[in-house]
Design a protein around this motif. Structure first.
Motif, mmCIF file in Angstrom:
data_model
loop_
_atom_site.group_PDB
_atom_site.id
_atom_site.type_symbol
_atom_site.label_atom_id
_atom_site.label_comp_id
_atom_site.label_asym_id
_atom_site.label_seq_id
_atom_site.Cartn_x
_atom_site.Cartn_y
_atom_site.Cartn_z
ATOM 1 N N VAL A 140 -42.523 4.994 26.292
ATOM 2 C CA VAL A 140 -42.160 3.604 26.574
ATOM 3 C C VAL A 140 -41.944 2.832 25.266
ATOM 4 O O VAL A 140 -41.227 1.837 25.225
ATOM 5 C CB VAL A 140 -43.233 2.931 27.470
ATOM 6 C CG1 VAL A 140 -44.464 2.547 26.680
ATOM 7 C CG2 VAL A 140 -42.661 1.726 28.178
ATOM 8 N N GLU A 141 -42.537 3.361 24.169
ATOM 9 C CA GLU A 141 -42.328 2.737 22.856
ATOM 10 C C GLU A 141 -40.852 2.696 22.467
ATOM 11 O O GLU A 141 -40.447 1.900 21.632
ATOM 12 C CB GLU A 141 -43.054 3.542 21.771
ATOM 13 C CG GLU A 141 -44.537 3.370 21.765
ATOM 14 C CD GLU A 141 -45.183 4.214 20.674
ATOM 15 O OE1 GLU A 141 -46.101 3.717 20.039
ATOM 16 O OE2 GLU A 141 -44.767 5.367 20.460
ATOM 17 N N GLN A 142 -40.071 3.622 23.043
ATOM 18 C CA GLN A 142 -38.663 3.743 22.653
ATOM 19 C C GLN A 142 -37.769 2.760 23.391
ATOM 20 O O GLN A 142 -36.548 2.831 23.271
ATOM 21 C CB GLN A 142 -38.155 5.166 22.941
ATOM 22 C CG GLN A 142 -38.956 6.251 22.273
ATOM 23 C CD GLN A 142 -38.850 6.161 20.777
ATOM 24 O OE1 GLN A 142 -37.798 5.828 20.251
ATOM 25 N NE2 GLN A 142 -39.955 6.410 20.082
ATOM 26 N N VAL A 143 -38.349 1.852 24.176
ATOM 27 C CA VAL A 143 -37.514 1.006 25.024
ATOM 28 C C VAL A 143 -36.535 0.170 24.197
ATOM 29 O O VAL A 143 -35.383 -0.047 24.603
ATOM 30 C CB VAL A 143 -38.378 0.136 25.969
ATOM 31 C CG1 VAL A 143 -39.153 -0.912 25.222
ATOM 32 C CG2 VAL A 143 -37.524 -0.502 27.032
ATOM 33 N N GLY A 144 -36.962 -0.235 22.996
ATOM 34 C CA GLY A 144 -36.070 -1.010 22.128
ATOM 35 C C GLY A 144 -34.830 -0.218 21.760
ATOM 36 O O GLY A 144 -33.722 -0.750 21.697
ATOM 37 N N GLN A 145 -35.038 1.071 21.531
ATOM 38 C CA GLN A 145 -33.918 1.952 21.213
ATOM 39 C C GLN A 145 -32.935 2.032 22.382
ATOM 40 O O GLN A 145 -31.720 2.023 22.186
ATOM 41 C CB GLN A 145 -34.466 3.342 20.925
ATOM 42 C CG GLN A 145 -33.542 4.170 20.108
ATOM 43 C CD GLN A 145 -34.316 4.901 19.020
ATOM 44 O OE1 GLN A 145 -35.540 4.819 18.942
ATOM 45 N NE2 GLN A 145 -33.619 5.606 18.178
ATOM 46 N N ALA B 26 -44.829 -2.796 24.594
ATOM 47 C CA ALA B 26 -43.463 -2.254 24.489
ATOM 48 C C ALA B 26 -42.478 -3.235 25.117
ATOM 49 O O ALA B 26 -41.334 -3.345 24.682
ATOM 50 C CB ALA B 26 -43.378 -0.898 25.165
ATOM 51 N N SER B 27 -42.938 -3.972 26.140
ATOM 52 C CA SER B 27 -42.052 -4.924 26.815
ATOM 53 C C SER B 27 -41.552 -6.003 25.862
ATOM 54 O O SER B 27 -40.493 -6.596 26.088
ATOM 55 C CB SER B 27 -42.776 -5.592 27.985
ATOM 56 O OG SER B 27 -43.252 -4.616 28.875
ATOM 57 N N VAL B 28 -42.333 -6.260 24.798
ATOM 58 C CA VAL B 28 -41.912 -7.266 23.818
ATOM 59 C C VAL B 28 -40.529 -6.908 23.266
ATOM 60 O O VAL B 28 -39.746 -7.780 22.898
ATOM 61 C CB VAL B 28 -42.947 -7.346 22.666
ATOM 62 C CG1 VAL B 28 -42.468 -8.270 21.559
ATOM 63 C CG2 VAL B 28 -44.282 -7.824 23.208
ATOM 64 N N GLN B 29 -40.214 -5.618 23.271
ATOM 65 C CA GLN B 29 -38.939 -5.183 22.693
ATOM 66 C C GLN B 29 -37.733 -5.619 23.526
ATOM 67 O O GLN B 29 -36.605 -5.519 23.065
ATOM 68 C CB GLN B 29 -38.931 -3.666 22.523
ATOM 69 C CG GLN B 29 -39.974 -3.191 21.538
ATOM 70 C CD GLN B 29 -39.977 -1.689 21.389
ATOM 71 O OE1 GLN B 29 -38.935 -1.082 21.250
ATOM 72 N NE2 GLN B 29 -41.142 -1.085 21.452
ATOM 73 N N PHE B 30 -37.973 -6.101 24.747
ATOM 74 C CA PHE B 30 -36.854 -6.657 25.510
ATOM 75 C C PHE B 30 -36.369 -7.947 24.844
ATOM 76 O O PHE B 30 -35.237 -8.355 25.000
ATOM 77 C CB PHE B 30 -37.259 -6.949 26.951
ATOM 78 C CG PHE B 30 -37.313 -5.728 27.818
ATOM 79 C CD1 PHE B 30 -36.146 -5.013 28.089
ATOM 80 C CD2 PHE B 30 -38.505 -5.287 28.358
ATOM 81 C CE1 PHE B 30 -36.184 -3.892 28.895
ATOM 82 C CE2 PHE B 30 -38.547 -4.163 29.158
ATOM 83 C CZ PHE B 30 -37.387 -3.465 29.427
ATOM 84 N N TRP B 31 -37.266 -8.600 24.130
ATOM 85 C CA TRP B 31 -36.895 -9.843 23.447
ATOM 86 C C TRP B 31 -36.454 -9.554 22.015
ATOM 87 O O TRP B 31 -35.464 -10.072 21.558
ATOM 88 C CB TRP B 31 -38.067 -10.835 23.474
ATOM 89 C CG TRP B 31 -38.240 -11.472 24.816
ATOM 90 C CD1 TRP B 31 -37.607 -12.598 25.255
ATOM 91 C CD2 TRP B 31 -39.071 -11.038 25.903
ATOM 92 N NE1 TRP B 31 -38.006 -12.879 26.549
ATOM 93 C CE2 TRP B 31 -38.896 -11.949 26.967
ATOM 94 C CE3 TRP B 31 -39.947 -9.964 26.081
ATOM 95 C CZ2 TRP B 31 -39.565 -11.824 28.186
ATOM 96 C CZ3 TRP B 31 -40.608 -9.828 27.291
ATOM 97 C CH2 TRP B 31 -40.407 -10.755 28.333
ATOM 98 N N THR B 32 -37.216 -8.739 21.276
ATOM 99 C CA THR B 32 -36.826 -8.370 19.915
ATOM 100 C C THR B 32 -36.786 -6.852 19.845
ATOM 101 O O THR B 32 -37.813 -6.197 19.741
ATOM 102 C CB THR B 32 -37.836 -8.886 18.875
ATOM 103 O OG1 THR B 32 -39.126 -8.435 19.269
ATOM 104 C CG2 THR B 32 -37.817 -10.376 18.769
ATOM 105 N N ALA B 33 -35.567 -6.306 19.860
ATOM 106 C CA ALA B 33 -35.416 -4.861 20.055
ATOM 107 C C ALA B 33 -36.000 -4.010 18.925
ATOM 108 O O ALA B 33 -36.417 -2.885 19.160
ATOM 109 C CB ALA B 33 -33.938 -4.528 20.244
ATOM 110 N N ASP B 34 -36.030 -4.506 17.694
ATOM 111 C CA ASP B 34 -36.498 -3.619 16.612
ATOM 112 C C ASP B 34 -37.902 -3.953 16.116
ATOM 113 O O ASP B 34 -38.206 -3.842 14.953
ATOM 114 C CB ASP B 34 -35.497 -3.588 15.445
ATOM 115 C CG ASP B 34 -35.200 -4.983 14.911
ATOM 116 O OD1 ASP B 34 -35.665 -5.942 15.539
ATOM 117 O OD2 ASP B 34 -34.510 -5.089 13.893
#
Lengths: 266, 273
Positions: free
Chosen positions: B91-96, B173-181
């Motif tokens: 799930v860590e890869q969601v930003g990718q 990991a959901s934070v990456q929906f807002w800041t992808a990297d």
């Protein structure tokens, strides 16, 4: 020379585009710095002077470690990662066409990357550490210059090790396994897991002369004043030796790998 | 339509299993790499505990806890993050996925998004870490004076630890929906929570421990249940019922993780190209 500088500058700029990644990385370094600071304070409260360090030295060591993780690419990353990927896809042949040595090309890029990481992921956690805890500064400009020199050599030694692991991809295609093993060794033998100075007798002497000691223990000991005068020169000399010997090894491995590429690529 | 409820509830699990199996077969395509990585994962974490052992070479006790008692804390936390990492670490890869646009592909498939993201690149080699943590925990169990109640708390501790880390992974990991990297931001809480709970919380200031109890409840991963297993009073003077309260914050965290994940998916707008 200007060519290498140009490569390094571009690598610096390339890494500086990922602002959110840098900020979140700095935050993470600071969180780990705080955790380890309290653990080390408890350890040094129970065993004052362990490894010749005072409590203040130990906490300073923690923050130096956090500052150097990204700079020396202790857990991998850097331009060697791109190299491994280019070997896997075959794009590496383009690198071999270039009228510039492949090792020099990637080393210059990695030094540019390291400069960026030192200024951001290195400097900021150190400042935060200084605000939250009582940490020491180098005791003069000569020491500071020696630390910087030692860190630069650390990057070169780390680059050669990562380069050798990446070059394994010429034979294995997927070098992720060996890369993981390399990270394990680097974490443990650089003094990142525990300072090498409190390793048990015997193991400590061995670990201190291995190339990984360059990554963190040597620059940290110069910073802390555990190494002064001849001892500093000795530490730097050992780093120069490892940098030279491992760069030579990289060249040998690359020559052999190049023949291999010709055979495979036709 | 008339599908029985249990079958429907188990459907995501079955789908997850099928995707995971596919990735296991894929990773076995490079056998040298697979085995060095599995063994590597074991030794990475093994050396990690050697680090703790070296620390104990210079001291007798850390914050009032001996090596075997620290092993108990270390093992429980290690299994917790190990299980969570094995099952849903991807799930860590969601930003990718957001960056490359592969999330769009996943959204149109008839499989729940969270299942797809979690099962993506399922890595069996992460078992190496669980194996190491189990060995350390087994050593730590030697410090416990066993009773049926304590056995129950020990089992609950391992389950709670897994669920807590599971939720931390998904939430941050959901934070990456807002800041992808910004994937590293999550590490401060997941791996940071793991490192922090490897040591007795007595080495940290009391305010921090209260925060780890009532705000970001990682203290329930191992600290409170271990106090119960070892028959100790709370060193910070907090009430004794906290020692067996673990499942409650774990359930609360599940709710938080689900809400944050849904908010993230709702916020998601494709890269558009």
């Amino acid at each position: 020379m200007s060519l290498w500088l140009a490569i390094a500058r571009r690598a610096f700029r390339r890494y500086s585009t990922y602002r959110a990644a840098t900020l979140s990385g700095i935050f993470t370094n600071c969180v780990f710095g705080v955790i380890y600071s309290y653990v080390y304070l408890a350890v040094w409260a129970a065993a004052p002077g362990a490894g010749g360090y005072s409590s203040q030295d130990a906490v300073t060591y923690v923050w130096l470690g956090q500052a150097l993780i990204m700079t020396v690419a202790l857990w991998g990353g850097g331009t060697t990662e791109e190299l491994a990927e280019r070997i896997r896809t075959g794009d590496v042949v383009i690198d071999l066409y270039r009228p510039v040595g492949l090792i020099g090309w990637y080393l210059a890029g990695d030094l540019g990357r390291a400069a960026y990481h030192l200024l951001t992921r290195g400097l900021v956690p150190l400042l935060v550490g200084a605000l939250l805890f009582d940490i020491s500064a180098p005791d003069g400009p000569v020491t500071a210059v020696a630390v910087l020199l030692s860190v630069a050599l650390a990057v070169v030694v780390s680059f050669t090790m990562r380069f050798l692991v990446a070059a394994l991809a010429f034979w294995l295609l997927d070098a992720t396994g060996p890369r993981l093993l390399a990270v394990v060794l680097a974490t443990f033998l650089s003094g990142m897991a525990v300072p090498l100075v409190i390793f048990p007798d015997g193991l400590r002497e061995v670990a201190l002369v291995l190339p990984w000691a360059s990554f963190l223990q040597t620059p940290a000991d110069i910073w802390l004043g555990e190494r002064t005068g001849w001892s500093t020169l000795g530490g730097l000399g050992l780093q120069v030796f490892w940098a030279g010997a491992l760069l030579a090894l990289c060249a040998v491995v690359l020559t052999r790998a190049t023949r291999k590429v010709v055979v495979q690529g036709g | 339509m008339a599908e029985p409820v249990p079958a429907r509830a188990l459907e995501p699990v079955r789908l997850y299993g099928r995707i995971a199996r596919m990735w296991i077969r894929a990773s076995l395509a490079y056998p040298v790499s697979f085995w060095t990585m599995t063994i590597g994962a074991f030794f990475t974490t093994a050396l990690d505990f050697v680090g703790v052992w070296i620390l104990f070479g210079t001291i007798d006790g850390l914050g009032g806890f001996g090596l075997q008692e620290v092993a108990l804390l270390y093992g429980a936390s290690g299994i917790g993050i190990g299980v969570a990492d094995l099952l849903i670490g991807s799930v860590e890869q969601v930003g990718q996925h957001v960056r490359t646009g592969s999330l769009d592909v996943m959204l149109v498939r008839p499989v729940p998004l969270l299942v797809q993201v979690c099962a993506d690149r399922f890595q069996l080699r992460r078992l190496g870490r669980i194996a190491q943590a189990s060995a350390v925990l087994a050593y730590g169990f030697g410090a416990v004076d066993w009773s049926p109640a304590r056995l129950l708390v020990a089992i609950g501790m391992v389950l709670t630890a897994s669920v807590v880390f599971f939720c931390l992974f998904v939430t941050f990991a959901s934070v990456q929906f807002w800041t992808a990297d910004s994937s590293e931001f999550a590490n401060a809480f997941t791996y940071g929570g793991n490192v922090l709970t490897q040591y007795p919380l007595t080495v940290f200031p009391g305010e921090l421990v209260k925060m780890l109890t009532f705000v970001l409840p990682v203290a329930f991963v191992n600290w409170y249940p271990c106090l119960y297993l070892l028959g100790r009073d709370d060193p910070f003077g907090l009430p004794a019922w906290l020692q067996v309260a673990g499942p409650l914050p774990a359930l609360l965290l599940c709710g938080v993780a689900a809400l944050v994940w849904r908010a993230g998916v709702r916020h998601y707008e494709s890269t558009g190209s």
